[in-house]
Design a protein around this motif. Structure first.
Motif, PDB file in Angstrom:
ATOM      1  N   LEU A  20     -56.516  43.214  83.943  1.00 18.51           N
ATOM      2  CA  LEU A  20     -55.346  42.420  83.583  1.00 18.51           C
ATOM      3  C   LEU A  20     -54.296  43.320  82.951  1.00 18.51           C
ATOM      4  CD1 LEU A  20     -57.012  39.261  82.016  1.00 18.51           C
ATOM      5  CD2 LEU A  20     -56.516  39.753  84.416  1.00 18.51           C
ATOM      6  N   SER A  21     -53.045  43.012  83.228  1.00 20.50           N
ATOM      7  CA  SER A  21     -51.934  43.724  82.637  1.00 20.50           C
ATOM      8  C   SER A  21     -51.032  42.738  81.914  1.00 20.50           C
ATOM      9  CB  SER A  21     -51.121  44.453  83.706  1.00 20.50           C
ATOM     10  OG  SER A  21     -51.901  45.417  84.371  1.00 20.50           O
ATOM     11  N   CYS A  22     -50.384  43.226  80.874  1.00 21.66           N
ATOM     12  CA  CYS A  22     -49.424  42.423  80.127  1.00 21.66           C
ATOM     13  C   CYS A  22     -48.191  43.289  79.910  1.00 21.66           C
ATOM     14  CB  CYS A  22     -50.021  41.979  78.806  1.00 21.66           C
ATOM     15  SG  CYS A  22     -48.870  41.115  77.722  1.00 21.66           S
ATOM     16  N   ALA A  23     -47.103  42.896  80.539  1.00 23.54           N
ATOM     17  CA  ALA A  23     -45.847  43.621  80.386  1.00 23.54           C
ATOM     18  C   ALA A  23     -45.043  42.992  79.264  1.00 23.54           C
ATOM     19  CB  ALA A  23     -45.063  43.582  81.684  1.00 23.54           C
ATOM     20  N   ALA A  24     -44.566  43.831  78.357  1.00 21.52           N
ATOM     21  CA  ALA A  24     -43.833  43.347  77.195  1.00 21.52           C
ATOM     22  C   ALA A  24     -42.400  43.835  77.222  1.00 21.52           C
ATOM     23  CB  ALA A  24     -44.516  43.822  75.924  1.00 21.52           C
ATOM     24  N   SER A  25     -41.500  42.945  76.852  1.00 26.09           N
ATOM     25  CA  SER A  25     -40.108  43.336  76.684  1.00 26.09           C
ATOM     26  C   SER A  25     -39.821  43.501  75.198  1.00 26.09           C
ATOM     27  CB  SER A  25     -39.178  42.272  77.258  1.00 26.09           C
ATOM     28  OG  SER A  25     -39.327  41.065  76.530  1.00 26.09           O
ATOM     29  N   GLY A  26     -38.794  44.236  74.875  1.00 28.02           N
ATOM     30  CA  GLY A  26     -38.438  44.384  73.470  1.00 28.02           C
ATOM     31  C   GLY A  26     -38.712  45.775  72.949  1.00 28.02           C
ATOM     32  N   ARG A  27     -37.817  46.267  72.113  1.00 28.81           N
ATOM     33  CA  ARG A  27     -37.917  47.643  71.637  1.00 28.81           C
ATOM     34  C   ARG A  27     -38.994  47.836  70.589  1.00 28.81           C
ATOM     35  NH1 ARG A  27     -32.032  48.964  69.658  1.00 28.81           N
ATOM     36  NH2 ARG A  27     -32.319  46.900  68.747  1.00 28.81           N
ATOM     37  N   THR A  28     -39.463  46.749  69.969  1.00 31.68           N
ATOM     38  CA  THR A  28     -40.406  46.876  68.871  1.00 31.68           C
ATOM     39  C   THR A  28     -41.849  46.722  69.303  1.00 31.68           C
ATOM     40  OG1 THR A  28     -40.086  44.533  68.402  1.00 31.68           O
ATOM     41  CG2 THR A  28     -38.762  46.113  67.142  1.00 31.68           C
ATOM     42  N   PHE A  29     -42.111  46.713  70.600  1.00 31.32           N
ATOM     43  CA  PHE A  29     -43.477  46.515  71.087  1.00 31.32           C
ATOM     44  C   PHE A  29     -44.441  47.506  70.471  1.00 31.32           C
ATOM     45  CE2 PHE A  29     -46.911  45.612  73.874  1.00 31.32           C
ATOM     46  CZ  PHE A  29     -47.446  46.826  74.268  1.00 31.32           C
ATOM     47  N   SER A  30     -44.033  48.735  70.326  1.00 30.12           N
ATOM     48  CA  SER A  30     -44.953  49.781  69.866  1.00 30.12           C
ATOM     49  C   SER A  30     -45.404  49.568  68.428  1.00 30.12           C
ATOM     50  CB  SER A  30     -44.310  51.157  70.021  1.00 30.12           C
ATOM     51  OG  SER A  30     -43.139  51.235  69.236  1.00 30.12           O
ATOM     52  N   SER A  31     -44.727  48.711  67.678  1.00 22.44           N
ATOM     53  CA  SER A  31     -45.128  48.460  66.300  1.00 22.44           C
ATOM     54  C   SER A  31     -45.931  47.165  66.167  1.00 22.44           C
ATOM     55  CB  SER A  31     -43.892  48.390  65.403  1.00 22.44           C
ATOM     56  OG  SER A  31     -43.050  47.325  65.788  1.00 22.44           O
ATOM     57  N   TYR A  32     -46.306  46.572  67.272  1.00 20.31           N
ATOM     58  CA  TYR A  32     -47.062  45.324  67.257  1.00 20.31           C
ATOM     59  C   TYR A  32     -48.520  45.578  67.622  1.00 20.31           C
ATOM     60  CZ  TYR A  32     -42.632  42.673  67.463  1.00 20.31           C
ATOM     61  OH  TYR A  32     -41.403  42.138  67.234  1.00 20.31           O
ATOM     62  N   ALA A  33     -49.414  44.902  66.922  1.00 18.17           N
ATOM     63  CA  ALA A  33     -50.783  44.813  67.415  1.00 18.17           C
ATOM     64  C   ALA A  33     -50.808  43.786  68.543  1.00 18.17           C
ATOM     65  CB  ALA A  33     -51.725  44.385  66.301  1.00 18.17           C
ATOM     66  N   MET A  34     -51.713  43.982  69.484  1.00 15.83           N
ATOM     67  CA  MET A  34     -51.781  43.112  70.657  1.00 15.83           C
ATOM     68  C   MET A  34     -53.194  42.586  70.850  1.00 15.83           C
ATOM     69  SD  MET A  34     -48.689  43.175  71.792  1.00 15.83           S
ATOM     70  CE  MET A  34     -48.921  42.385  73.383  1.00 15.83           C
ATOM     71  N   GLY A  35     -53.294  41.451  71.504  1.00 21.06           N
ATOM     72  CA  GLY A  35     -54.606  40.865  71.730  1.00 21.06           C
ATOM     73  C   GLY A  35     -54.675  40.118  73.054  1.00 21.06           C
ATOM     74  N   TRP A  36     -55.893  39.851  73.454  1.00 25.09           N
ATOM     75  CA  TRP A  36     -56.165  38.991  74.609  1.00 25.09           C
ATOM     76  C   TRP A  36     -57.032  37.824  74.136  1.00 25.09           C
ATOM     77  CZ3 TRP A  36     -54.063  39.393  79.396  1.00 25.09           C
ATOM     78  CH2 TRP A  36     -53.489  40.615  79.757  1.00 25.09           C
ATOM     79  N   PHE A  37     -56.672  36.645  74.588  1.00 24.01           N
ATOM     80  CA  PHE A  37     -57.438  35.437  74.334  1.00 24.01           C
ATOM     81  C   PHE A  37     -57.709  34.758  75.672  1.00 24.01           C
ATOM     82  CE2 PHE A  37     -57.188  34.808  69.682  1.00 24.01           C
ATOM     83  CZ  PHE A  37     -56.310  35.828  69.363  1.00 24.01           C
ATOM     84  N   ARG A  38     -58.635  33.814  75.677  1.00 20.19           N
ATOM     85  CA  ARG A  38     -58.892  33.066  76.904  1.00 20.19           C
ATOM     86  C   ARG A  38     -59.197  31.611  76.583  1.00 20.19           C
ATOM     87  NH1 ARG A  38     -64.672  35.882  78.707  1.00 20.19           N
ATOM     88  NH2 ARG A  38     -65.982  34.927  77.081  1.00 20.19           N
ATOM     89  N   GLN A  39     -58.974  30.748  77.576  1.00 13.59           N
ATOM     90  CA  GLN A  39     -59.183  29.316  77.364  1.00 13.59           C
ATOM     91  C   GLN A  39     -59.669  28.664  78.641  1.00 13.59           C
ATOM     92  OE1 GLN A  39     -55.694  27.153  76.028  1.00 13.59           O
ATOM     93  NE2 GLN A  39     -56.971  25.563  75.107  1.00 13.59           N
ATOM     94  N   THR A  40     -60.670  27.818  78.513  1.00 15.44           N
ATOM     95  CA  THR A  40     -61.141  26.983  79.606  1.00 15.44           C
ATOM     96  C   THR A  40     -60.705  25.550  79.327  1.00 15.44           C
ATOM     97  OG1 THR A  40     -63.236  26.480  78.563  1.00 15.44           O
ATOM     98  CG2 THR A  40     -63.137  28.483  79.899  1.00 15.44           C
ATOM     99  N   PRO A  41     -60.721  24.679  80.344  1.00 14.53           N
ATOM    100  CA  PRO A  41     -60.298  23.291  80.114  1.00 14.53           C
ATOM    101  C   PRO A  41     -61.124  22.566  79.060  1.00 14.53           C
ATOM    102  CG  PRO A  41     -60.317  23.765  82.448  1.00 14.53           C
ATOM    103  CD  PRO A  41     -60.925  24.958  81.762  1.00 14.53           C
ATOM    104  N   ARG A  42     -62.371  22.988  78.890  1.00 16.41           N
ATOM    105  CA  ARG A  42     -63.257  22.291  77.952  1.00 16.41           C
ATOM    106  C   ARG A  42     -63.234  22.879  76.549  1.00 16.41           C
ATOM    107  NH1 ARG A  42     -68.867  21.114  81.331  1.00 16.41           N
ATOM    108  NH2 ARG A  42     -67.952  19.833  82.971  1.00 16.41           N
ATOM    109  N   ASN A  43     -62.726  24.095  76.429  1.00 16.69           N
ATOM    110  CA  ASN A  43     -62.851  24.783  75.137  1.00 16.69           C
ATOM    111  C   ASN A  43     -61.495  25.130  74.540  1.00 16.69           C
ATOM    112  OD1 ASN A  43     -65.682  24.797  75.370  1.00 16.69           O
ATOM    113  ND2 ASN A  43     -65.584  26.637  76.637  1.00 16.69           N
TER     114      ASN A  43
END
Length: 124
Positions: A20-43
């Motif tokens: 998976l890839s996540c493209a980010a816009s914005g000049r301050t991206f490098s100062s942000y922590a990033m994460g991945w989450f997931r969701q199913t219809p039941r949870n």
């Protein structure tokens, strides 16, 4: 303001891999922590992985440790999730998230920006 756009989801057989890839816009991206989450219809949405602003610190949910790897390219304004040995239980919509601090978090409510999600389906 940061906008996040995920890509790379799809249908894969159990034991297969996706990146998976996540493209980010914005000049301050490098100062942000990033994460991945997931969701199913039941949870509720659940934490998958996170990475600090420089990539020196990562954290993973127990369910994906040893199979998933999070990484980032600050020069490319992107974050990635390499998913190996996929299981049917990994089937979900995967979301990229960013927070305006440099350290990681496993808590959904500590993230400030979210992508629209990408579907991952693992068949048995």
């Amino acid at each position: 303001q940061v906008q996040l756009v995920e890509s790379g989801g799809g249908l894969v057989q159990a034991g297969g891999s996706l990146r998976l890839s996540c493209a980010a816009s914005g000049r301050t991206f490098s100062s942000y922590a990033m994460g991945w989450f997931r969701q199913t219809p039941r949870n509720e949405r659940e934490f998958v992985a996170a990475i600090s602003w420089r990539g020196s610190s990562t954290s993973y949910a127990d369910a994906v440790k040893g199979r998933f790897t999070i990484s980032r390219s600050n020069a490319g304004n992107a974050v990635y999730l390499q998913m190996n040995n996929l299981k049917p239980a990994d089937t979900a919509v995967y979301y990229c998230a960013g927070r305006r601090v440099v350290t990681t978090s496993i808590l959904e409510n500590e993230y400030d920006y979210w992508g629209q999600g990408t579907q991952v389906t693992v068949s048995s």
